[in-house]
Design a protein around this motif. Structure first.
Motif, PDB file in Angstrom:
ATOM      1  N   LEU A  66      10.133   3.625 -20.407  1.00 37.60           N
ATOM      2  CA  LEU A  66       9.648   3.567 -21.677  1.00 37.60           C
ATOM      3  C   LEU A  66       9.948   4.454 -23.101  1.00 37.60           C
ATOM      4  O   LEU A  66      10.413   3.991 -23.885  1.00 37.60           O
ATOM      5  CB  LEU A  66       7.689   3.435 -21.562  1.00 37.60           C
ATOM      6  CG  LEU A  66       6.950   2.648 -22.192  1.00 37.60           C
ATOM      7  CD1 LEU A  66       7.158   1.471 -21.516  1.00 37.60           C
ATOM      8  CD2 LEU A  66       5.987   3.541 -21.210  1.00 37.60           C
ATOM      9  N   ALA A  86       7.246  -1.037 -29.259  1.00 38.32           N
ATOM     10  CA  ALA A  86       8.867  -0.929 -29.858  1.00 38.32           C
ATOM     11  C   ALA A  86       9.141  -2.077 -30.151  1.00 38.32           C
ATOM     12  O   ALA A  86       9.548  -2.306 -30.983  1.00 38.32           O
ATOM     13  CB  ALA A  86       9.064  -0.421 -28.451  1.00 38.32           C
ATOM     14  N   VAL A 107      10.981  -3.136 -34.407  1.00 37.24           N
ATOM     15  CA  VAL A 107      12.135  -3.504 -34.695  1.00 37.24           C
ATOM     16  C   VAL A 107      12.395  -5.076 -34.961  1.00 37.24           C
ATOM     17  O   VAL A 107      12.896  -5.619 -35.830  1.00 37.24           O
ATOM     18  CB  VAL A 107      12.614  -3.627 -32.642  1.00 37.24           C
ATOM     19  CG1 VAL A 107      14.289  -4.424 -32.862  1.00 37.24           C
ATOM     20  CG2 VAL A 107      12.924  -2.351 -32.481  1.00 37.24           C
ATOM     21  N   ALA A 167      14.169   1.968 -29.912  1.00 38.91           N
ATOM     22  CA  ALA A 167      13.421   0.967 -30.982  1.00 38.91           C
ATOM     23  C   ALA A 167      13.083   1.730 -32.348  1.00 38.91           C
ATOM     24  O   ALA A 167      13.684   1.541 -33.490  1.00 38.91           O
ATOM     25  CB  ALA A 167      11.854   0.839 -30.396  1.00 38.91           C
ATOM     26  N   PHE A 212       1.983  -0.073 -20.106  1.00 41.67           N
ATOM     27  CA  PHE A 212       3.249  -0.402 -20.355  1.00 41.67           C
ATOM     28  C   PHE A 212       3.411  -1.560 -20.855  1.00 41.67           C
ATOM     29  O   PHE A 212       4.371  -1.256 -22.378  1.00 41.67           O
ATOM     30  CB  PHE A 212       3.746  -0.612 -19.240  1.00 41.67           C
ATOM     31  CG  PHE A 212       3.948   0.583 -17.514  1.00 41.67           C
ATOM     32  CD1 PHE A 212       3.897   0.811 -16.900  1.00 41.67           C
ATOM     33  CD2 PHE A 212       5.392   1.561 -18.276  1.00 41.67           C
ATOM     34  CE1 PHE A 212       3.867   1.659 -16.361  1.00 41.67           C
ATOM     35  CE2 PHE A 212       5.666   2.373 -17.677  1.00 41.67           C
ATOM     36  CZ  PHE A 212       4.928   2.714 -16.819  1.00 41.67           C
ATOM     37  N   LEU A 227       7.724   4.967 -16.317  1.00 36.97           N
ATOM     38  CA  LEU A 227       7.631   5.892 -17.339  1.00 36.97           C
ATOM     39  C   LEU A 227       8.536   6.069 -18.056  1.00 36.97           C
ATOM     40  O   LEU A 227       8.716   6.369 -19.842  1.00 36.97           O
ATOM     41  CB  LEU A 227       6.323   6.197 -17.139  1.00 36.97           C
ATOM     42  CG  LEU A 227       5.680   7.556 -18.502  1.00 36.97           C
ATOM     43  CD1 LEU A 227       4.679   6.412 -18.538  1.00 36.97           C
ATOM     44  CD2 LEU A 227       5.025   9.164 -17.467  1.00 36.97           C
ATOM     45  N   LEU A 235      12.761   3.393 -24.319  1.00 38.95           N
ATOM     46  CA  LEU A 235      12.786   2.675 -25.352  1.00 38.95           C
ATOM     47  C   LEU A 235      12.245   3.143 -26.604  1.00 38.95           C
ATOM     48  O   LEU A 235      12.354   2.640 -27.404  1.00 38.95           O
ATOM     49  CB  LEU A 235      11.714   1.416 -24.555  1.00 38.95           C
ATOM     50  CG  LEU A 235      11.437   0.232 -24.820  1.00 38.95           C
ATOM     51  CD1 LEU A 235      12.965  -0.564 -24.723  1.00 38.95           C
ATOM     52  CD2 LEU A 235      10.102  -0.211 -24.394  1.00 38.95           C
ATOM     53  N   ILE A 236      11.648   3.128 -26.093  1.00 38.81           N
ATOM     54  CA  ILE A 236      10.109   3.583 -27.743  1.00 38.81           C
ATOM     55  C   ILE A 236      11.323   4.458 -28.953  1.00 38.81           C
ATOM     56  O   ILE A 236      11.688   4.279 -29.907  1.00 38.81           O
ATOM     57  CB  ILE A 236       9.456   4.707 -27.866  1.00 38.81           C
ATOM     58  CG1 ILE A 236       8.581   3.373 -26.677  1.00 38.81           C
ATOM     59  CG2 ILE A 236       8.809   5.130 -28.761  1.00 38.81           C
ATOM     60  CD1 ILE A 236       6.974   5.208 -26.673  1.00 38.81           C
TER      61      ILE A 236
END
Lengths: 98, 190
Positions: free
Chosen positions: B149, A69, A73, B156, A62, B146, B152-153
């Protein structure tokens, strides 16, 4: 053996922290933040190995993804800053609005 | 053998990290960081984490550092003074970091060495190897994280594209796109 791994991770973390505090270039600061994140990954993996727990590796997974990520950014912001102001020296970026 | 490998990888990692924070050119710093990442991956390998070694090489050294190289190529101006020895910031930073190292060293020195054999954590999974263990743990016990995540990607990705767009090369986008009449520029004639 376990304290030696922690020692190495500590030293790497401190080197990254020195880089964040002392460098004026934003890209190098982001690179040193990545170094700090990697040193904590090393702590997780060594704890997972020596304390016989598999959870450390899951967390490393994680942390790896979140840092990728964050780098995406962060570097997009750096490019945008460079386009606007022409500099990436942190001493020149003192104002919130330009 | 493990001690030899540990000493080798950790000395390379620390040396490359020390050199990295002192580089004037960004691309050299990225190259040294790649060396640090490969050494830390080697430490992962010594600690029996093969899957994480692969992931570290592919994701970190292969994608994130390439990101940094792209940015360094786009920007490409070196720093004038890397670390000025006369500023009070330098000595303050050294004092703070050495205090941190000292405190962490006290903590690490007081750790009891763990009992039991290292590396023998029981994997109760059909395949029995590491990749299936990690996959099973992720999809059984950590599913929400997961999926988060993944979101999140995605965020981003969209954020990076939006933030780094070049405003000068985009067309003016004040049209509604459906061929409506332009608004009237004059009021009714009196």
């Amino acid at each position: 053996m376990y304290p030696y791994y922690l020692l190495v991770a500590m030293i790497l973390f401190s080197i990254g922290l020195l880089g964040v505090l002392l460098r004026r270039n934003i890209v190098i600061v982001l690179l040193c933040i990545e170094l700090m994140l990697n040193s904590t990954n090393l702590i997780f993996v060594s704890a997972s190995h020596f304390l016989s727990a598999g959870d450390g590796r899951i967390f490393v997974f994680f942390v790896l993804t979140v840092s990728a990520a964050e780098v995406a950014v962060g570097l997009a912001l750096v490019i945008s800053i460079f386009r606007r102001l022409g500099t990436i020296n942190m001493d020149d970026l003192k104002e919130l609005k330009w | 053998m493990e001690a030899v490998l540990f000493t080798l990888f950790s000395s390379v990692a620390i040396g490359a990290a020390l050199l990295m924070i002192l580089q004037r050119q960004m691309v050299y710093a990225v190259g040294l960081m790649i060396l640090v990442l490969i050494s830390i991956g080697g430490l992962f390998l010594v600690l029996n984490a093969e899957f994480l070694f692969f992931v570290q090489l592919i994701v970190y050294a292969g994608a994130v550092m390439v990101f940094f190289v792209f940015t360094a190529m786009m920007i490409g101006e070196p720093e004038i003074n890397v670390l000025s020895l006369r500023s009070p910031q330098f000595w303050l930073a050294l004092v703070i970091v050495s205090l941190l190292l000292f405190q962490l060293g006290i903590y690490v020195g007081g750790i009891q060495p763990p009992t039991g054999l290292p590396g023998s954590f029981s994997i109760d999974v059909q395949g029995g190897d590491q990749l299936s263990y990690i996959g099973e743990q992720l999809f059984r016990n950590h599913v929400v994280a997961l999926q988060g995540l993944g979101v999140l990607i995605l965020v981003a990705l969209i954020g990076a594209i939006y933030i780094s767009r070049d405003p000068d090369s985009l067309e003016k986008d004040d049209s509604t796109g459906t061929g409506e009449e332009p608004p009237a520029t004059e009021g009714p004639k009196l």
